[in-house]
Design an enzyme around this catalytic site. Structure first.
Site, PDB file in Angstrom:
ATOM      1  N   CYS A 165       0.814  -1.223   0.000  1.00 41.54           N
ATOM      2  CA  CYS A 165       0.000   0.000   0.000  1.00 41.54           C
ATOM      3  C   CYS A 165       0.853   1.281   0.000  1.00 41.54           C
ATOM      4  O   CYS A 165       0.326   2.373  -0.204  1.00 41.54           O
ATOM      5  CB  CYS A 165      -0.954   0.010   1.189  1.00 41.54           C
ATOM      6  N   HIS A 216      -3.112   7.334   2.859  1.00 41.49           N
ATOM      7  CA  HIS A 216      -3.534   6.045   2.291  1.00 41.49           C
ATOM      8  C   HIS A 216      -4.982   5.780   2.703  1.00 41.49           C
ATOM      9  O   HIS A 216      -5.342   5.924   3.871  1.00 41.49           O
ATOM     10  CB  HIS A 216      -2.615   4.933   2.799  1.00 41.49           C
ATOM     11  N   ASN A 248     -10.107  -0.107   0.196  1.00 39.47           N
ATOM     12  CA  ASN A 248      -8.641  -0.062   0.192  1.00 39.47           C
ATOM     13  C   ASN A 248      -8.131  -0.693  -1.105  1.00 39.47           C
ATOM     14  O   ASN A 248      -8.253  -1.903  -1.306  1.00 39.47           O
ATOM     15  CB  ASN A 248      -8.114  -0.827   1.414  1.00 39.47           C
TER      16      ASN A 248
HETATM   17  O1  UT7 Z   1      -3.528  -0.953   3.822  1.00 42.79           O
HETATM   18  C1  UT7 Z   1      -3.184  -1.293   5.119  1.00 42.79           C
HETATM   19  C2  UT7 Z   1      -3.967  -2.510   5.432  1.00 42.79           C
HETATM   20  N1  UT7 Z   1      -4.948  -2.573   6.385  1.00 42.79           N
HETATM   21  C3  UT7 Z   1      -5.428  -1.634   7.251  1.00 42.79           C
HETATM   22  O2  UT7 Z   1      -5.139  -0.492   7.318  1.00 42.79           O
HETATM   23  C4  UT7 Z   1      -6.423  -2.187   8.226  1.00 42.79           C
HETATM   24  C5  UT7 Z   1      -6.136  -1.795   9.664  1.00 42.79           C
HETATM   25  N2  UT7 Z   1      -7.104  -2.329  10.587  1.00 42.79           N
HETATM   26  C6  UT7 Z   1      -8.402  -1.978  10.551  1.00 42.79           C
HETATM   27  O3  UT7 Z   1      -8.807  -1.210   9.714  1.00 42.79           O
HETATM   28  C7  UT7 Z   1      -9.331  -2.539  11.621  1.00 42.79           C
HETATM   29  O4  UT7 Z   1      -8.577  -3.209  12.609  1.00 42.79           O
HETATM   30  C8  UT7 Z   1     -10.388  -3.496  11.033  1.00 42.79           C
HETATM   31  C9  UT7 Z   1     -11.385  -2.715  10.183  1.00 42.79           C
HETATM   32  C10 UT7 Z   1      -9.744  -4.583  10.183  1.00 42.79           C
HETATM   33  C11 UT7 Z   1     -11.154  -4.174  12.175  1.00 42.79           C
HETATM   34  O5  UT7 Z   1     -11.732  -3.189  13.025  1.00 42.79           O
HETATM   35  P1  UT7 Z   1     -11.630  -3.339  14.610  1.00 42.79           P
HETATM   36  O6  UT7 Z   1     -12.364  -2.216  15.192  1.00 42.79           O
HETATM   37  O7  UT7 Z   1     -10.174  -3.497  14.934  1.00 42.79           O
HETATM   38  O8  UT7 Z   1     -12.448  -4.651  14.850  1.00 42.79           O
HETATM   39  P2  UT7 Z   1     -11.961  -6.028  15.494  1.00 42.79           P
HETATM   40  O9  UT7 Z   1     -11.007  -6.730  14.589  1.00 42.79           O
HETATM   41  O10 UT7 Z   1     -11.547  -5.788  16.915  1.00 42.79           O
HETATM   42  O11 UT7 Z   1     -13.309  -6.819  15.530  1.00 42.79           O
HETATM   43  C12 UT7 Z   1     -14.367  -6.416  16.368  1.00 42.79           C
HETATM   44  C13 UT7 Z   1     -15.499  -7.394  16.183  1.00 42.79           C
HETATM   45  C14 UT7 Z   1     -15.062  -8.842  16.365  1.00 42.79           C
HETATM   46  O12 UT7 Z   1     -16.105  -9.529  17.008  1.00 42.79           O
HETATM   47  P3  UT7 Z   1     -16.064  -9.818  18.588  1.00 42.79           P
HETATM   48  O13 UT7 Z   1     -14.802 -10.595  18.805  1.00 42.79           O
HETATM   49  O14 UT7 Z   1     -16.030  -8.455  19.234  1.00 42.79           O
HETATM   50  O15 UT7 Z   1     -17.301 -10.578  18.827  1.00 42.79           O
HETATM   51  C15 UT7 Z   1     -14.926  -9.335  14.948  1.00 42.79           C
HETATM   52  O16 UT7 Z   1     -15.123 -10.729  14.845  1.00 42.79           O
HETATM   53  O17 UT7 Z   1     -16.021  -7.288  14.855  1.00 42.79           O
HETATM   54  C16 UT7 Z   1     -16.033  -8.585  14.272  1.00 42.79           C
HETATM   55  N3  UT7 Z   1     -15.838  -8.424  12.819  1.00 42.79           N
HETATM   56  C17 UT7 Z   1     -16.855  -8.222  11.978  1.00 42.79           C
HETATM   57  N4  UT7 Z   1     -18.187  -8.124  12.171  1.00 42.79           N
HETATM   58  C18 UT7 Z   1     -18.961  -7.904  11.098  1.00 42.79           C
HETATM   59  C19 UT7 Z   1     -14.662  -8.425  12.123  1.00 42.79           C
HETATM   60  N5  UT7 Z   1     -14.919  -8.230  10.820  1.00 42.79           N
HETATM   61  C20 UT7 Z   1     -16.273  -8.099  10.693  1.00 42.79           C
HETATM   62  C21 UT7 Z   1     -17.139  -7.857   9.615  1.00 42.79           C
HETATM   63  N6  UT7 Z   1     -18.456  -7.768   9.854  1.00 42.79           N
HETATM   64  N7  UT7 Z   1     -16.679  -7.713   8.354  1.00 42.79           N
END
Ligand code: UT7
Length: 328
Positions: free
Chosen positions: A121, A255, A285
């Site tokens: 990225c 980004h 993204n």
């Molecule tokens: O280009 C560089 C590459 N990537 C990035 O910049 C991504 C960086 N990270 C992020 O953007 C965020 O960490 C994410 C968007 C990937 C995730 O957001 P988060 O606020 O960190 O959520 P999380 O991973 O802590 O997940 C929270 C909850 C979990 O459920 P529980 O354990 O609280 O019950 C996940 O299982 O959300 C759940 N979850 C979803 N729910 C519905 C994870 N993905 C999804 C989804 N839909 N797509």
């Protein structure tokens, strides 16, 4: 007086695939496979509303070539004027030839060298910095820098933590020699020790077989934290080297991965939200394509005028990050 050489963006272009998929459409599709997600979750956690997926004859090459063609046309440059094509991509259409060579053939840039760079990225910011260095060194005059990706091919549709985040697309700029800046300064960084642990596709082809995991694996929280830290420190460093205050920026183009990350970085820098370009909502993204896509949209929307100070930032796999400060 010394006659200094600078590089300057003459024109920009972009190309998105035909197939636009909204969060609701994606959620419906994933529900059929037993994967639960929702428009509400994706929108509130990432700011993404829709993304584009390549289909049919759309490839990393075709998208990149169309974005580059648009930049050439808008700049009134002939393909034969181009000295070099740099393509930032992590999703080439084959191991080789490079996407840059394929685009060179499509556009008929018969006087150009061509190569790909792989900084995920951060790739476009890396490519733009390399191009600036080559022009400033007096070696080349006219360089096409393209970010093009078909990340959809790396997505595991059973992993809702990644498959809702990415999309396909391409953006391009035409960079030429100039007497006034242009690009003022840049900084490129990497931390390979974080490489495989927070964001990687470890799979590779050998002896006719795919070894390892061919899908994106990500520690979302790890990337979230690393992205905020690296983007903030890199922006501060480049701005201070150039003697520019964050308040002087006319546009900040980070980004486009997650609106929450972008907002935190802007706040830490003291950059007003109005000055931050947001296009992640419409295309998700797109990795190396995200910054040039956002830049082209900003130009089209009249958000950048000639002479404006603009900060571009990339961050992603590797782990890599970088910033380019320029006068548009
Ligand atoms: O280009 C560089 C590459 N990537 C990035 O910049 C991504 C960086 N990270 C992020 O953007 C965020 O960490 C994410 C968007 C990937 C995730 O957001 P988060 O606020 O960190 O959520 P999380 O991973 O802590 O997940 C929270 C909850 C979990 O459920 P529980 O354990 O609280 O019950 C996940 O299982 O959300 C759940 N979850 C979803 N729910 C519905 C994870 N993905 C999804 C989804 N839909 N797509």
């Amino acid at each position: 007086m010394e006659n200094k050489i600078y590089s300057r963006i003459v024109s920009t272009g972009r190309k998105l695939p035909k197939n636009c998929v909204t969060n609701t459409q994606l959620a419906e599709r994933l529900a059929k496979e037993g994967i639960e997600t929702s428009d509400e979750w994706i929108r509130t956690r990432t700011g993404i509303e829709s993304r584009y997926f390549a289909s049919g004859d759309e490839t990393t090459t075709s998208l990149g070539a169309e974005a580059a063609r648009q930049a050439l046309t808008r700049g009134s440059y002939d393909p034969k004027d181009v000295d070099l094509i740099i393509v930032a991509t992590t999703t080439p259409d084959g191991v080789f030839p490079s996407v840059a060579c394929r685009i060179q053939a499509v556009l008929g840039c018969t006087n150009a060298g061509a190569f790909d760079i792989q900084a995920v990225c951060s790739g476009f910011v890396y490519g733009l910095s390399i191009a600036d260095g080559l022009i400033r060194a007096g070696q080349l005059n006219t360089i096409l820098v393209v970010g093009s990706e078909t990340f959809s091919g790396l997505l595991d549709w059973s992993d809702r933590g990644t498959c809702v985040l990415f999309g396909d697309g391409a953006g391009a700029v035409l960079l030429t020699r100039a007497q006034q800046p242009g690009i003022l300064d840049w900084e490129l960084k990497a931390d390979g020790t974080k490489g495989e642990s927070i964001l990687a596709v470890t799979g590779h082809i050998r002896n006719g077989k795919v070894y390892g995991d061919p899908y994106i694996r990500m520690d979302g929280k790890g990337v979230f934290k690393a992205a905020i830290e690296s983007m903030t420190s890199s922006a501060k460093s480049v701005l201070s080297k150039a003697g520019v205050s964050p308040k002087d920026l006319s546009l900040f183009i980070p980004h486009q991965a997650n609106l929450r990350i972008m907002k935190v970085v802007a706040e830490k820098l003291g950059v007003s939200p109005d000055v931050m370009m947001v296009s992640v909502d419409s295309h998700g993204n797109t990795s190396a394509a995200s910054v040039p896509l956002a830049l082209d949209k900003a130009v089209e929307d009249g958000r950048i005028k000639r002479g404006d100070l603009v900060l571009l930032q990339g961050v992603g796999g590797g782990f890599t990050w970088g910033s380019v400060l320029l006068k548009y």
